[in-house]
Design a protein around this motif. Structure first.
Motif, mmCIF file in Angstrom:
data_model
loop_
_atom_site.group_PDB
_atom_site.id
_atom_site.type_symbol
_atom_site.label_atom_id
_atom_site.label_comp_id
_atom_site.label_asym_id
_atom_site.label_seq_id
_atom_site.Cartn_x
_atom_site.Cartn_y
_atom_site.Cartn_z
ATOM 1 N N SER A 50 3.213 5.850 -2.422
ATOM 2 C CA SER A 50 3.536 6.347 -0.819
ATOM 3 C C SER A 50 2.081 5.891 0.148
ATOM 4 O O SER A 50 1.196 6.491 -0.256
ATOM 5 N N GLY A 51 2.552 5.044 1.099
ATOM 6 C CA GLY A 51 1.529 4.867 1.964
ATOM 7 C C GLY A 51 1.801 5.691 3.540
ATOM 8 O O GLY A 51 2.939 5.920 3.651
ATOM 9 N N PHE A 52 0.798 6.027 4.185
ATOM 10 C CA PHE A 52 0.854 6.664 5.259
ATOM 11 C C PHE A 52 0.411 5.940 6.442
ATOM 12 O O PHE A 52 -0.545 5.344 6.391
ATOM 13 N N SER A 53 0.963 6.217 7.659
ATOM 14 C CA SER A 53 0.654 5.774 9.043
ATOM 15 C C SER A 53 -0.796 5.965 9.261
ATOM 16 O O SER A 53 -1.581 4.938 10.109
ATOM 17 N N GLU A 54 -1.280 7.249 8.895
ATOM 18 C CA GLU A 54 -2.817 7.542 9.331
ATOM 19 C C GLU A 54 -2.967 8.861 8.241
ATOM 20 O O GLU A 54 -1.878 9.208 7.482
ATOM 21 N N ARG A 55 -4.365 9.352 8.196
ATOM 22 C CA ARG A 55 -4.536 10.346 7.334
ATOM 23 C C ARG A 55 -3.873 11.501 7.700
ATOM 24 O O ARG A 55 -3.569 11.629 8.857
ATOM 25 N N ARG A 56 -3.141 12.160 6.874
ATOM 26 C CA ARG A 56 -2.372 13.228 6.971
ATOM 27 C C ARG A 56 -1.160 12.875 7.936
ATOM 28 O O ARG A 56 -0.715 13.577 8.509
ATOM 29 N N ILE A 63 7.367 3.342 -2.358
ATOM 30 C CA ILE A 63 7.707 2.292 -3.156
ATOM 31 C C ILE A 63 7.674 2.691 -4.844
ATOM 32 O O ILE A 63 6.624 3.349 -5.245
ATOM 33 N N VAL A 64 8.744 2.381 -5.430
ATOM 34 C CA VAL A 64 8.724 2.618 -6.910
ATOM 35 C C VAL A 64 8.158 1.381 -7.595
ATOM 36 O O VAL A 64 8.969 0.433 -7.376
ATOM 37 N N ILE A 65 7.107 1.389 -8.573
ATOM 38 C CA ILE A 65 6.607 0.226 -9.006
ATOM 39 C C ILE A 65 7.116 0.390 -10.441
ATOM 40 O O ILE A 65 6.666 1.366 -11.320
ATOM 41 N N LEU A 66 7.716 -0.477 -11.045
ATOM 42 C CA LEU A 66 8.228 -0.405 -12.328
ATOM 43 C C LEU A 66 7.071 -1.228 -13.195
ATOM 44 O O LEU A 66 6.521 -1.926 -12.804
ATOM 45 N N ALA A 67 7.219 -0.837 -14.647
ATOM 46 C CA ALA A 67 6.344 -1.634 -15.749
ATOM 47 C C ALA A 67 6.500 -3.005 -15.496
ATOM 48 O O ALA A 67 7.621 -3.688 -15.119
ATOM 49 N N GLY A 68 5.395 -3.753 -15.340
ATOM 50 C CA GLY A 68 5.227 -5.054 -15.179
ATOM 51 C C GLY A 68 5.285 -5.598 -13.698
ATOM 52 O O GLY A 68 5.099 -6.834 -13.394
ATOM 53 N N GLU A 69 5.411 -4.590 -12.691
ATOM 54 C CA GLU A 69 5.103 -4.861 -11.293
ATOM 55 C C GLU A 69 3.765 -4.505 -10.718
ATOM 56 O O GLU A 69 2.999 -3.454 -11.176
ATOM 57 N N HIS A 70 3.714 -4.452 -9.495
ATOM 58 C CA HIS A 70 2.339 -4.305 -8.590
ATOM 59 C C HIS A 70 2.861 -4.004 -7.255
ATOM 60 O O HIS A 70 3.890 -4.443 -6.735
ATOM 61 N N ALA A 71 1.798 -3.328 -6.631
ATOM 62 C CA ALA A 71 1.906 -2.992 -5.240
ATOM 63 C C ALA A 71 0.643 -3.310 -4.661
ATOM 64 O O ALA A 71 -0.456 -3.215 -5.536
ATOM 65 N N ILE A 72 0.446 -3.491 -3.360
ATOM 66 C CA ILE A 72 -0.968 -3.654 -2.711
ATOM 67 C C ILE A 72 -1.166 -2.821 -1.848
ATOM 68 O O ILE A 72 -0.482 -2.428 -1.050
ATOM 69 N N TYR A 77 -6.379 1.750 3.968
ATOM 70 C CA TYR A 77 -4.825 2.244 4.022
ATOM 71 C C TYR A 77 -4.723 3.603 3.279
ATOM 72 O O TYR A 77 -5.072 3.749 2.127
ATOM 73 N N TRP A 78 -4.083 4.667 3.887
ATOM 74 C CA TRP A 78 -4.006 6.059 3.236
ATOM 75 C C TRP A 78 -2.911 5.966 2.373
ATOM 76 O O TRP A 78 -1.831 5.443 2.780
ATOM 77 N N HIS A 79 -3.091 6.275 1.152
ATOM 78 C CA HIS A 79 -1.780 6.290 0.259
ATOM 79 C C HIS A 79 -2.213 7.390 -1.039
ATOM 80 O O HIS A 79 -3.318 7.895 -1.078
ATOM 81 N N LYS A 80 -1.006 7.505 -1.881
ATOM 82 C CA LYS A 80 -1.173 8.251 -2.907
ATOM 83 C C LYS A 80 -0.211 7.766 -4.063
ATOM 84 O O LYS A 80 0.704 6.964 -3.564
ATOM 85 N N VAL A 81 -0.227 8.147 -5.268
ATOM 86 C CA VAL A 81 0.622 7.793 -6.127
ATOM 87 C C VAL A 81 1.158 9.050 -7.052
ATOM 88 O O VAL A 81 0.434 10.196 -6.897
#
Length: 118
Positions: A50-56, A63-72, A77-81
């Motif tokens: 999950s990516g955020f437009s700004e902190r809080r 984005i759902v990342i499946l096995a064998g895939e990646h995200a940048i 950039y504020w984010h969490k998994v």
């Protein structure tokens, strides 16, 4: 989807993370440091990024990342998994500009370790 610029190089990788060893920081909003891209690579299961437009701020991408895939995750950039399956495993590869102090420092530390230094 964000791409890592061609003049950026891989300089560090985290251990393989699972539900049992994930640093809690990753599960809450955090950001990549200035000048650094994070490549989240899922080797097993499914992970939500999950990516955020700004902190809080509001979620601007999920984005759902499946096995064998990646995200940048781009610099600062504020984010969490979040784990979507109990058996999810992933690592994060870090990239910085080839001439940056970050790369020079990490390569220097790596060379010292390989030359018998702790």
């Amino acid at each position: 989807m964000t791409n890592i610029p061609d003049d950026f190089v891989h300089y560090k990788t985290t251990p393989l993370f699972t539900k049992s060893n994930i640093p809690k920081l990753f599960l809450f909003e955090h950001n990549t440091k200035a000048g650094v891209f994070g490549k989240i690579c899922v080797s097993f299961g499914r992970l939500q990024f999950s990516g955020f437009s700004e902190r809080r701020g509001l979620i601007e991408q999920d984005i759902v990342i499946l096995a064998g895939e990646h995200a940048i995750s781009p610099p600062e950039y504020w984010h969490k998994v979040a784990f979507l399956t109990d058996d999810t495993e992933f690592k994060v590869e870090f990239y910085a500009h080839k001439d940056s102090d970050t790369v020079k420092q990490n390569l220097s530390e790596r060379n010292e370790r390989f030359n018998g230094y702790p």
